[in-house]
Design an enzyme around this catalytic site. Structure first.
Site, PDB file in Angstrom:
ATOM      1  N   CYS A   2       0.826  -1.188   0.000  1.00 47.87           N
ATOM      2  CA  CYS A   2       0.000   0.000   0.000  1.00 47.87           C
ATOM      3  C   CYS A   2       0.868   1.249   0.000  1.00 47.87           C
ATOM      4  CB  CYS A   2      -0.903   0.006   1.234  1.00 47.87           C
ATOM      5  SG  CYS A   2      -1.843  -1.523   1.458  1.00 47.87           S
ATOM      6  N   ARG A  50      -4.763   1.471  -0.875  1.00 48.47           N
ATOM      7  CA  ARG A  50      -4.689   0.034  -0.624  1.00 48.47           C
ATOM      8  C   ARG A  50      -4.521  -0.792  -1.892  1.00 48.47           C
ATOM      9  NH1 ARG A  50      -9.007  -4.359   1.668  1.00 48.47           N
ATOM     10  NH2 ARG A  50      -7.458  -5.833   2.468  1.00 48.47           N
ATOM     11  N   VAL A  53      -4.242  -7.581  -0.623  1.00 50.88           N
ATOM     12  CA  VAL A  53      -3.605  -8.887  -0.788  1.00 50.88           C
ATOM     13  C   VAL A  53      -4.154  -9.891   0.221  1.00 50.88           C
ATOM     14  CG1 VAL A  53      -1.397 -10.123  -0.691  1.00 50.88           C
ATOM     15  CG2 VAL A  53      -1.502  -7.864  -1.744  1.00 50.88           C
ATOM     16  N   GLU A  80       3.518  -6.487   4.578  1.00 54.58           N
ATOM     17  CA  GLU A  80       2.947  -7.796   4.884  1.00 54.58           C
ATOM     18  C   GLU A  80       3.658  -8.352   6.117  1.00 54.58           C
ATOM     19  OE1 GLU A  80       0.416  -8.882   3.273  1.00 54.58           O
ATOM     20  OE2 GLU A  80       0.504  -7.656   1.458  1.00 54.58           O
TER      21      GLU A  80
END
Length: 623
Positions: A2, A50, A53, A80
Site C-alpha cells: 500500500c 490500498r 492482498v 505484509e
C-alpha cells in the site's frame, strides 16, 4: 502492499486540514488501486491507499481501535506480516478481540500489546505509523531490513511522513529542494542510511522506531545485524539454509490474490520457483505462474563480457522442469526509449537514475505482470546475502579502500568520474568532491561493521564486504524494486531478504560461502535436487539491457534535442562539448571497446533523466 502518508502537529488543528492529508494521500494512488482512506484528529492525520492482498473486504485503512467510545490508537500500514496468523493466536490468548482477518489489525493490536517493541515480534516487510491517542505521540516503525520505504520530515511545528517523497513534497510546508549533499547522494552510487536526496527529508532507518511527541523526536534501533561464531559444520549449514529458505518461501506465498514468480533462469529465482512449486503442489493450490523478461530488437542477443547467455531459454527450461505456467514478456527497444516511459520511472522513484532501459523494462514488466498477478516473489538480494557479485571474487576490488561496486569502476578506468557521471560538468564534479564524500561515507560504513573476535584478516574483510552490500547497496536495489513494482501496483516479495535468514547466512564464514570456488556456493549446494543441471552450472548473468542500436540512436537524438534547448534545466550541469560529441555519433559510442559502450550509454541516460526530473519536479538546487 500500500501507500501511507501522515502528519502530526501539536500547534495545528489537523482535523481542519483534511484536504492537505487527502492531497498527500492522492499522490500515492498508484500504490493502492483497491481503495483509499483518510483519518484525521486534532493533532494527527493519516492517509492510506490500498493494494489488497490479505482479507480483501476487511482490511481497509486507516484503522482505529476504540474502547468504550474512546480512541486508543490509529494506524496506517504498508507491507505484509508473514507470521500474522501465529501472532493473532497469541494476541487472542492475551485478551485481544479481532473483527477482521487482515494483518493490519495484528499490527495495531500488536502495538497496543507490546508498544514500540512490537516490531521485534513481526516477520515481514513493513512500514507503519501509529497515532497513540493515550500518550499523544506518533510512532513510526520500519522493518528490519528496510524493505518497505518510510520517509519523514520535521516541519516548523510538526512532522510529515509517507511511503514516497512525493507525498511529503505535496505538503505546503515542504519545498522541493536539493542541496549539495542531496546531489552527492544522487550521483555517488551508494545509499547512506537515513538519507534522501531532498533537503531535510530523511528515512526511518531499517529496524528502527521513531517517536514524535511534545517532548521532541527520538529514534532507536530495535534490530541490526550482529556478529557471532558460526558453530554448524558445512553439511549442517547447507541443510539449515535449505530448511530456512523453504520456510520463508512457504510464509511468503500466503495471499488471497493471484501470485507468481519473476523467473530469470538464474540460480536465485530458479531456486525460489522450485521451492514454491513444491509448496503449491503439496497444498493443492493452483498451478504456479512464472514470468520472464525478453528484450527484442533488430540485433537480437549477443554474448559479451558482461552477459554470456540469454535468460529466455533457461527460464523456459526451469518452468518446464517444475510444471509452471510460464509467460515470456517481450519488450521492444522503441518502447523502452519512449519519453513517457522514462517519465514514469522518474515519477515512481521521485528521482532520476542512470539505469535507463533497466528501469524502463522493470517498470513495463511489472505493468504487464500486474494484469495476471497482484503479488510476485523476486530473487532480489540473493547476491548481497550470499556474495554473488563478480566483484566480490576479485581480490583487487576486495582490497580496495572503497565500496566494492565502486572499486570495480576504478579497476576499469581510474580516471573516469563514475557511472553516469562522464558527461557532467567537471567544475560541478570538483565542487561536489564525490570521491571525498564517498570516502567519508565508506569510513562510516566500516565503523558500523560488527566485529567477531578471533576472525582472521581475510574472513574479517569478507564480513566487511558482505555488510557493506547489505547496508549500503541493498537499499538502492530495494528502493528500486519497491518503486518500479508499485508504480503499476505489483507487490514484490523478497524471500532472500527475510531478516532471520539474512542473519544466519551473514554469520556463516566466507570459507563456506565460497566453498566450491564459485559465487553463491551455499545456494548452489541446496539447489542440486531443485533445478536442472544447466541452470545450476550457469554463470551469473546481470539484469538484461537492450543491445539494439536503435535504442542508442534514439537516446542520442533525445540528447541532441536537450542540448539544443537553451532553457533546458540540466544545461548548467553538463559538459557541453563532451555531450555534443557523444550525441552526434551513436555509431562511435556503440563501437567503443568492451563495457565502455554501456558506460557511455549510462552517462547519456543520466543527463536525460536529470533534465526530465528537474523540469517535472521543478527542483530548486542549492549548492
Amino acid at each position: 502492499m500500500c501507500g501511507i502518508a501522515g502528519w502530526a502537529d501539536f500547534e495545528r488543528d489537523i482535523s481542519a486540514e483534511r484536504p492537505v492529508v487527502r492531497a498527500m494521500t492522492d499522490t500515492l494512488a498508484c500504490r493502492g488501486p483497491d481503495g483509499d482512506g483518510v483519518w484525521v484528529s486534532a493533532h494527527a492525520g493519516f492517509g492510506h491507499t490500498r493494494n489488497a492482498v490479505i482479507d480483501i473486504p476487511g482490511g481497509g485503512q486507516p484503522m482505529v481501535v476504540e474502547e468504550d467510545g474512546r480512541l486508543l490508537a490509529a494506524v496506517t500500514y504498508n507491507g505484509e506480516i508473514y507470521n500474522f496468523r501465529e501472532l493473532r493466536t497469541e494476541l487472542e490468548a492475551r485478551g485481544h478481540r479481532f473483527r477482521t482477518r487482515c494483518d493490519t489489525e495484528v499490527v495495531i493490536r500488536g502495538y497496543l500489546e507490546w508498544g514500540e517493541r512490537c516490531g521485534e515480534h513481526f516477520n515481514g516487510m513493513f512500514a507503519f505509523g501509529v497515532w497513540d491517542a493515550r500518550s499523544e505521540e506518533l510512532v513510526l516503525i520500519r522493518d528490519q531490513m528496510g524493505i518497505k520505504p518510510l520517509l519523514y520530515k520535521l516541519t516548523p511545528t510538526g512532522i510529515v511522513f509517507g511511503s514516497e517523497a512525493k507525498a511529503l513534497l505535496s505538503h505546503p510546508d515542504v519545498a522541493t529542494v536539493v542541496d549539495g549533499d542531496g546531489l552527492r547522494e544522487l550521483l555517488a552510487q551508494t545509499k547512506s542510511p537515513g538519507t534522501s536526496i531532498y533537503a531535510d527529508i530523511r528515512e526511518v532507518l531499517p529496524g528502527s522506531v521513531l517517536r514524535f511527541s511534545r517532548r521532541g523526536v527520538s529514534e532507536h534501533r530495535y534490530w541490526e545485524l550482529t556478529a557471532r561464531p558460526h558453530t554448524d559444520d558445512l553439511p549442517t549449514t547447507v541443510a539449515q539454509i535449505r530448511e530456512r529458505l523453504e520456510a520463508v518461501v512457504a510464509r511468503q506465498l500466503v495471499a488471497d490474490v493471484p501470485r507468481g514468480i519473476l523467473l530469470s533462469g538464474g540460480l536465485d529465482s530458479s531456486v525460489l520457483t522450485a521451492l514454491a512449486a513444491r509448496w503449491v503442489a503439496a497444498h493443492d493450490e493452483p498451478r504456479l505462474r512464472t514470468f520472464s523478461l525478453t528484450l527484442t530488437g533488430a540485433d537480437g542477443f549477443r554474448a559479451d563480457e558482461m552477459r554470456g547467455t540469454s535468460d529466455a531459454p533457461y527460464a523456459a527450461e526451469m518452468a518446464r522442469h517444475v510444471g509452471a505456467l510460464h509467460e515470456e514478456i517481450a519488450l521492444p527497444a522503441a518502447e523502452l526509449a519512449a519519453p513517457e516511459v522514462r517519465l514514469a520511472t522518474i515519477v515512481t522513484q521521485d528521482m532520476p537514475t542512470m539505469f535507463g532501459d533497466m528501469d524502463a523494462s522493470a517498470y513495463l514488466l511489472s505493468k504487464a505482470v500486474r494484469e495476471k498477478a497482484t503479488m510476485v516473489l523476486s530473487g532480489e538480494t540473493a547476491d548481497e546475502v550470499f556474495g554473488g557479485f563478480s566483484w566480490v571474487h576479485n581480490e583487487q576490488v576486495v582490497s580496495a579502500e572503497t565500496f566494492p561496486w565502486m572499486a570495480i569502476m576504478h579497476v576499469f578506468e581510474p580516471t573516469h568520474p563514475g557511472l553516469g557521471l562522464g558527461l557532467l560538468d567537471p567544475g560541478l564534479l570538483q565542487k561536489l568532491d564525490l570521491r571525498g564524500y564517498v570516502a567519508q561515507r565508506y569510513r562510516e560504513a566500516l565503523a558500523d561493521v560488527p566485529v567477531l573476535p578471533g576472525e582472521d584478516a581475510h574472513e574479517r574483510r569478507m564480513r566487511e564486504v558482505i555488510h557493506l552490500h547489505l547496508t549500503r547497496w541493498l537499499g538502492v536495489l530495494l528502493d528500486r524494486s519497491d518503486r518500479l513494482g508499485m508504480g503499476p501496483a505489483l507487490e514484490m516479495r523478497v524471500p532472500y531478504c527475510d531478516h532471520e535468514f539474512v542473519d544466519y547466512v551473514f554469520n556463516t564464514p566466507w570459507a563456506m560461502k565460497n566453498h566450491d570456488g564459485r559465487e553463491k556456493s551455499l545456494l548452489r549446494s541446496i539447489a542440486k535436487d531443485l533445478v536442472p543441471a544447466s541452470v545450476l552450472d550457469r554463470q551469473k548473468s546481470p539484469y538484461p539491457v537492450t543491445q539494439d542500436l536503435g535504442y542508442l540512436t534514439e537516446l542520442c537524438r533525445q540528447l541532441r534535442d536537450v542540448l539544443a534547448d537553451p532553457n533546458a534545466p540540466v544545461r548548467p550541469f553538463v559538459n557541453l562539448p563532451a555531450a555534443r560529441a557523444v550525441a552526434a555519433d551513436p555509431q562511435q559510442v556503440a563501437g567503443r571497446p568492451g563495457v565502455w559502450a554501456w558506460i557511455c550509454r549510462l552517462d547519456i541516460e543520466m543527463l536525460l533523466s536529470l533534465n526530465m526530473w528537474l523540469a517535472h519536479y521543478r527542483v530548486q538546487v542549492n549548492l
